[in-house]
Design a protein around this motif. Structure first.
Motif, PDB file in Angstrom:
ATOM      1  N   PRO A   1     -51.374 -37.576  44.304  1.00 52.87           N
ATOM      2  CA  PRO A   1     -52.133 -36.805  43.313  1.00 52.87           C
ATOM      3  C   PRO A   1     -52.390 -37.554  42.013  1.00 52.87           C
ATOM      4  O   PRO A   1     -53.419 -37.348  41.369  1.00 52.87           O
ATOM      5  CB  PRO A   1     -51.262 -35.561  43.077  1.00 52.87           C
ATOM      6  CG  PRO A   1     -49.912 -35.937  43.561  1.00 52.87           C
ATOM      7  CD  PRO A   1     -50.126 -36.908  44.676  1.00 52.87           C
TER       8      PRO A   1
ATOM      9  N   ASP B   1     -53.721 -28.334  42.828  1.00 52.25           N
ATOM     10  CA  ASP B   1     -53.795 -29.654  42.210  1.00 52.25           C
ATOM     11  C   ASP B   1     -52.841 -30.660  42.850  1.00 52.25           C
ATOM     12  O   ASP B   1     -52.893 -31.853  42.541  1.00 52.25           O
ATOM     13  CB  ASP B   1     -53.476 -29.564  40.712  1.00 52.25           C
ATOM     14  CG  ASP B   1     -54.563 -28.847  39.933  1.00 52.25           C
ATOM     15  OD1 ASP B   1     -55.730 -28.912  40.364  1.00 52.25           O
ATOM     16  OD2 ASP B   1     -54.247 -28.213  38.907  1.00 52.25           O
ATOM     17  N   MET B   2     -51.952 -30.181  43.718  1.00 53.22           N
ATOM     18  CA  MET B   2     -50.992 -31.079  44.349  1.00 53.22           C
ATOM     19  C   MET B   2     -51.571 -31.714  45.606  1.00 53.22           C
ATOM     20  O   MET B   2     -51.532 -32.930  45.793  1.00 53.22           O
ATOM     21  CB  MET B   2     -49.702 -30.328  44.671  1.00 53.22           C
ATOM     22  CG  MET B   2     -48.575 -31.224  45.149  1.00 53.22           C
ATOM     23  SD  MET B   2     -46.969 -30.384  45.166  1.00 53.22           S
ATOM     24  CE  MET B   2     -46.695 -30.142  43.404  1.00 53.22           C
TER      25      MET B   2
END
Length: 291
Positions: free
Chosen positions: A146, A247-248
């Motif tokens: 990420p 978002d990971m």
């Protein structure tokens, strides 16, 4: 506010929950059971998590439809910490041994994050042991980190994880902020969830299993385990679920995996990484459908 030590048998309103320990390869694995019907295995994620944290609010509703087994993965919750590395492959092997130990007959396996990766691994390596898999915001469906090399560096400098765990154990504000970063709508973070995470962070081995997992799975070139090509080999029914705002791990991982596996996919709008917390009704619906 005082955070009490975690009870191995949580109180779930309207549902009788029992606590057990199974020995797999010499490791004591704690798990919760509730309900009757077709067996359902729930697998939680990493960092600071356990069976009664990320899946807590779904144990009762799912127990109305299935025989629920919610497992504390090795080194999490009330399970023992095994010696040696904790790769995803090892988790798959240990959970497979857990299924054998309990002699579960064709369970549906639903897993969040790291648990989702384990569910995929079980479907690939042991299709004869599972009926279907529901990977939720799953690890193991792509290689890209990420935050690129920063993620790799943090995995090598384990003191950062130690500091974060210590802060979660002591600071309610830090815990709330940490959980809020994993969801789209911070209002879904309940006081009870914060209490459970802080109590877990005060366990003697808190964070150690995730440090071992991250050390084994995060490489300079990306995540070591990547099932994105192998999902074509999935021979059991699968339904991938992913938050649109995760978002990971990007939602595109789930779309790609489902397309390659010929499986169903549900992308949850306005949802981050903790879909079991943020969109529990949607998760229950998908799992019930697979049952």
């Amino acid at each position: 506010m005082t955070v009490r030590a975690r009870d191995p048998t949580p109180r779930v309103p309207g549902t009788e929950v029992s606590s057990h320990v199974a020995s797999v390869e010499g490791t004591g694995l704690h798990y919760l059971t509730a309900g009757e019907g077709r067996p359902l295995l729930l697998l939680h994620g990493g960092i600071i998590d356990a069976a009664d944290i990320s899946w807590r609010d779904l144990i009762g509703p799912l127990a109305a439809e299935a025989e629920v087994h919610a497992l504390d993965l090795p080194g999490y919750g009330h399970s023992d910490m095994p010696d040696g590395p904790l790769t995803l492959d090892r988790h798959v092997r240990l959970v497979g041994g857990f299924l054998d130990e309990l002699d579960l007959d064709d369970p549906v396996v639903a897993g969040l994050s790291m648990g989702g990766g384990i569910a995929v691994g079980l479907g690939l390596e042991h299709p004869e042991r599972v009926a279907a898999v529901v990977p939720v915001d799953a690890f193991g469906l792509g290689r890209d980190l990420p935050n690129g090399l920063l993620t790799w560096l943090l995995a090598k400098i384990q003191v950062t994880n130690n500091v974060s765990v210590a802060l979660i154990a002591r600071s309610r504000r830090f815990t709330e902020a940490s959980l809020a970063s994993l969801v789209h709508d911070p209002d879904c973070i309940s006081d009870a969830l914060v209490d459970r995470v802080m109590a877990e962070a005060r366990q003697p081995h808190a964070g150690a299993a995730f440090r071992k997992f991250r050390a084994a799975e995060v490489t300079r070139r990306g995540y070591r385990t990547d099932y994105s090509d192998r999902v074509r080999e999935l021979s059991v029914p699968a339904h991938f679920v992913h938050g649109s705002e995760d978002d990971m791990f990007p939602a595109e991982w789930a779309r790609r995996a489902a397309d390659r596996a010929g499986a169903d996919v549900t992308i949850l709008d306005d949802c981050g990484h903790l879909a079991t917390v943020e969109k529990p009704d949607a998760i229950r619906s998908v799992v019930a459908e697979m049952l």
